[in-house]
Design a protein around this motif. Structure first.
Motif, PDB file in Angstrom:
ATOM      1  N   GLU A 130     -21.294  41.672 -29.961  1.00 23.45           N
ATOM      2  CA  GLU A 130     -21.809  43.040 -30.112  1.00 23.45           C
ATOM      3  C   GLU A 130     -20.974  44.007 -29.299  1.00 23.45           C
ATOM      4  O   GLU A 130     -20.702  43.775 -28.114  1.00 23.45           O
ATOM      5  N   GLY A 169     -20.189  38.678 -26.037  1.00 27.31           N
ATOM      6  CA  GLY A 169     -20.523  37.481 -26.795  1.00 27.31           C
ATOM      7  C   GLY A 169     -21.985  37.121 -26.657  1.00 27.31           C
ATOM      8  O   GLY A 169     -22.725  37.697 -25.850  1.00 27.31           O
ATOM      9  N   ASP A 170     -22.409  36.133 -27.416  1.00 28.87           N
ATOM     10  CA  ASP A 170     -23.812  35.711 -27.436  1.00 28.87           C
ATOM     11  C   ASP A 170     -24.319  35.257 -26.071  1.00 28.87           C
ATOM     12  O   ASP A 170     -25.501  35.398 -25.769  1.00 28.87           O
TER      13      ASP A 170
END
Length: 163
Positions: A3, A64-65
């Motif tokens: 994101e 990142g996640d």
């Protein structure tokens, strides 16, 4: 899915880790930030946030996640006539996955819609075909100016007009 987020104070630890872990990788294609960048990182980060609040720059990180920083995309030196310089870098672990292209596209949309910018400029070294590819895939056009010197390395300028 990673994101794109506007830079915040709480990004500092992950951003410092990103810069430290990828320093040697970045130095292969862009000028090194120098030791002072790392030794006084907290002050530098606060300064960036102040510039962002003032509207002279817009900083973004690709998260990142797991909360790690995979890249950054910055718009710096915003001018009164609506132009800014684009700069970006992706972690070595994120290279070749299309993340830079995706993030630059997203920043171009934000530049026009949220920040009211009308033109973005970028420079890259001639020996960085990956960066040249990202710029052309995201609508930037080479200006033909080859007199760019990026820390002693020849480069090329690009420009993109925004809607």
């Amino acid at each position: 899915m990673p994101e794109l987020q506007r830079l915040r104070a709480d990004h500092a630890p992950a951003l410092l880790a990103f810069e430290q872990e990828n320093r040697a990788y970045f130095a292969k294609s862009v000028p090194d930030r120098g030791d002072a960048y790392f030794t006084d990182f907290e002050t530098r980060h606060a300064s960036l946030l102040a510039e962002q609040t003032a509207g002279v720059c817009h900083f973004h990180v690709l998260v990142g996640d797991g909360g790690e920083i995979l890249g950054r995309v910055n718009l710096i030196d915003v001018t009164p006539d609506g132009a800014a310089e684009l700069g970006y870098r992706m972690a070595e672990s994120a290279a070749g996955r299309g993340l830079a292209t995706r993030a630059v596209r997203q920043v171009c949309v934000r530049a026009a819609e949220e920040y009211g910018l009308r033109e973005l400029r970028a420079e890259t070294t001639l020996d960085n075909p990956g960066s040249q590819t990202v710029l052309t895939r995201t609508g930037f056009m080479a200006t033909g100016e080859l007199d760019v010197d990026l820390d002693g390395r020849p480069g090329i300028r690009y420009v993109r007009r925004l809607p």
